[in-house]
Design a protein around this motif. Structure first.
Motif, PDB file in Angstrom:
ATOM      1  N   LYS A   1       0.822  -1.190   0.000  1.00  0.00           N
ATOM      2  CA  LYS A   1       0.000   0.000   0.000  1.00  0.00           C
ATOM      3  C   LYS A   1       0.868   1.257   0.000  1.00  0.00           C
ATOM      4  N   ASP A   2       1.905   1.287   0.832  1.00  0.00           N
ATOM      5  CA  ASP A   2       2.779   2.468   0.901  1.00  0.00           C
ATOM      6  C   ASP A   2       3.474   2.730  -0.428  1.00  0.00           C
ATOM      7  N   LEU A   3       3.944   1.662  -1.081  1.00  0.00           N
ATOM      8  CA  LEU A   3       4.619   1.829  -2.365  1.00  0.00           C
ATOM      9  C   LEU A   3       3.667   2.414  -3.404  1.00  0.00           C
ATOM     10  N   LYS A   4       2.424   1.977  -3.407  1.00  0.00           N
ATOM     11  CA  LYS A   4       1.445   2.512  -4.351  1.00  0.00           C
ATOM     12  C   LYS A   4       1.258   4.011  -4.144  1.00  0.00           C
ATOM     13  N   ILE A   5       1.238   4.438  -2.898  1.00  0.00           N
ATOM     14  CA  ILE A   5       1.100   5.872  -2.593  1.00  0.00           C
ATOM     15  C   ILE A   5       2.294   6.649  -3.154  1.00  0.00           C
ATOM     16  N   VAL A   6       3.498   6.120  -2.974  1.00  0.00           N
ATOM     17  CA  VAL A   6       4.707   6.774  -3.482  1.00  0.00           C
ATOM     18  C   VAL A   6       4.662   6.850  -5.014  1.00  0.00           C
ATOM     19  N   VAL A   7       4.336   5.736  -5.652  1.00  0.00           N
ATOM     20  CA  VAL A   7       4.282   5.693  -7.117  1.00  0.00           C
ATOM     21  C   VAL A   7       3.233   6.663  -7.638  1.00  0.00           C
ATOM     22  N   ASP A   8       2.073   6.677  -7.029  1.00  0.00           N
ATOM     23  CA  ASP A   8       1.036   7.619  -7.458  1.00  0.00           C
ATOM     24  C   ASP A   8       1.507   9.058  -7.315  1.00  0.00           C
ATOM     25  N   GLY A   9       2.295   9.342  -6.283  1.00  0.00           N
ATOM     26  CA  GLY A   9       2.842  10.681  -6.103  1.00  0.00           C
ATOM     27  C   GLY A   9       3.791  11.073  -7.219  1.00  0.00           C
ATOM     28  N   PHE A  10       4.659  10.141  -7.616  1.00  0.00           N
ATOM     29  CA  PHE A  10       5.574  10.415  -8.726  1.00  0.00           C
ATOM     30  C   PHE A  10       4.805  10.638 -10.022  1.00  0.00           C
ATOM     31  N   LYS A  11       3.782   9.828 -10.253  1.00  0.00           N
ATOM     32  CA  LYS A  11       2.974   9.993 -11.464  1.00  0.00           C
ATOM     33  C   LYS A  11       2.285  11.352 -11.483  1.00  0.00           C
ATOM     34  N   GLU A  12       1.860  11.814 -10.315  1.00  0.00           N
ATOM     35  CA  GLU A  12       1.207  13.111 -10.227  1.00  0.00           C
ATOM     36  C   GLU A  12       2.176  14.246 -10.571  1.00  0.00           C
ATOM     37  N   VAL A  13       3.433  14.122 -10.167  1.00  0.00           N
ATOM     38  CA  VAL A  13       4.438  15.130 -10.532  1.00  0.00           C
ATOM     39  C   VAL A  13       4.541  15.231 -12.051  1.00  0.00           C
ATOM     40  N   TYR A  14       4.578  14.099 -12.721  1.00  0.00           N
ATOM     41  CA  TYR A  14       4.632  14.102 -14.185  1.00  0.00           C
ATOM     42  C   TYR A  14       3.400  14.783 -14.768  1.00  0.00           C
ATOM     43  N   ARG A  15       2.206  14.425 -14.255  1.00  0.00           N
ATOM     44  CA  ARG A  15       0.964  15.004 -14.782  1.00  0.00           C
ATOM     45  C   ARG A  15       0.941  16.522 -14.606  1.00  0.00           C
ATOM     46  N   LYS A  16       1.474  17.007 -13.471  1.00  0.00           N
ATOM     47  CA  LYS A  16       1.512  18.455 -13.241  1.00  0.00           C
ATOM     48  C   LYS A  16       2.358  19.175 -14.278  1.00  0.00           C
ATOM     49  N   HIS A  17       3.293  18.441 -14.886  1.00  0.00           N
ATOM     50  CA  HIS A  17       4.150  19.023 -15.923  1.00  0.00           C
ATOM     51  C   HIS A  17       3.690  18.639 -17.323  1.00  0.00           C
ATOM     52  N   GLY A  18       2.442  18.162 -17.427  1.00  0.00           N
ATOM     53  CA  GLY A  18       1.867  17.852 -18.729  1.00  0.00           C
ATOM     54  C   GLY A  18       2.406  16.587 -19.376  1.00  0.00           C
ATOM     55  N   MET A  19       2.939  15.678 -18.582  1.00  0.00           N
ATOM     56  CA  MET A  19       3.507  14.448 -19.125  1.00  0.00           C
ATOM     57  C   MET A  19       2.892  13.247 -18.418  1.00  0.00           C
ATOM     58  N   GLU A  20       3.038  12.109 -19.038  1.00  0.00           N
ATOM     59  CA  GLU A  20       2.670  10.852 -18.406  1.00  0.00           C
ATOM     60  C   GLU A  20       3.946  10.107 -18.060  1.00  0.00           C
ATOM     61  N   PHE A  21       3.964   9.440 -16.910  1.00  0.00           N
ATOM     62  CA  PHE A  21       5.135   8.662 -16.516  1.00  0.00           C
ATOM     63  C   PHE A  21       5.312   7.511 -17.498  1.00  0.00           C
ATOM     64  N   PRO A  22       6.515   7.360 -18.070  1.00  0.00           N
ATOM     65  CA  PRO A  22       6.726   6.310 -19.070  1.00  0.00           C
ATOM     66  C   PRO A  22       6.640   4.911 -18.440  1.00  0.00           C
TER      67      PRO A  22
END
Length: 83
Positions: A1-22
């Protein structure tokens, strides 16, 4: 569960910059390698070399190694090495 939260956070950083995490591992590797090479001339890297009197360097390098089961047991692991 904790890892999913971290990964979702990284993906959100990408989305804020108009990108999708590869999701393609080769694309991720290419981006990581380019980040190392692009950091060579960054202000922090230049200042670090200046403070530590590191001169006459031509550039930086990237080593890529395959790792298997890096978190398999107490006697295996992963790491990063800087020289």
């Amino acid at each position: 569960k904790d890892l999913k939260i971290v990964v979702d956070g990284f993906k959100e950083v990408y989305r804020k910059h108009g990108m999708e995490f590869p999701t393609d591992p080769k694309k991720q590797l290419g981006l990581a390698i380019n980040a190392v090479f692009n950091s060579w001339d960054g202000p922090n890297a230049k200042k670090y070399r200046e403070i530590n009197k590191i001169t006459n360097l031509l550039g930086t390098a990237v080593n890529v190694q395959s790792m298997v089961f890096g978190n398999w047991s107490d006697d295996s692991g992963t790491g990063v090495l800087f020289t």
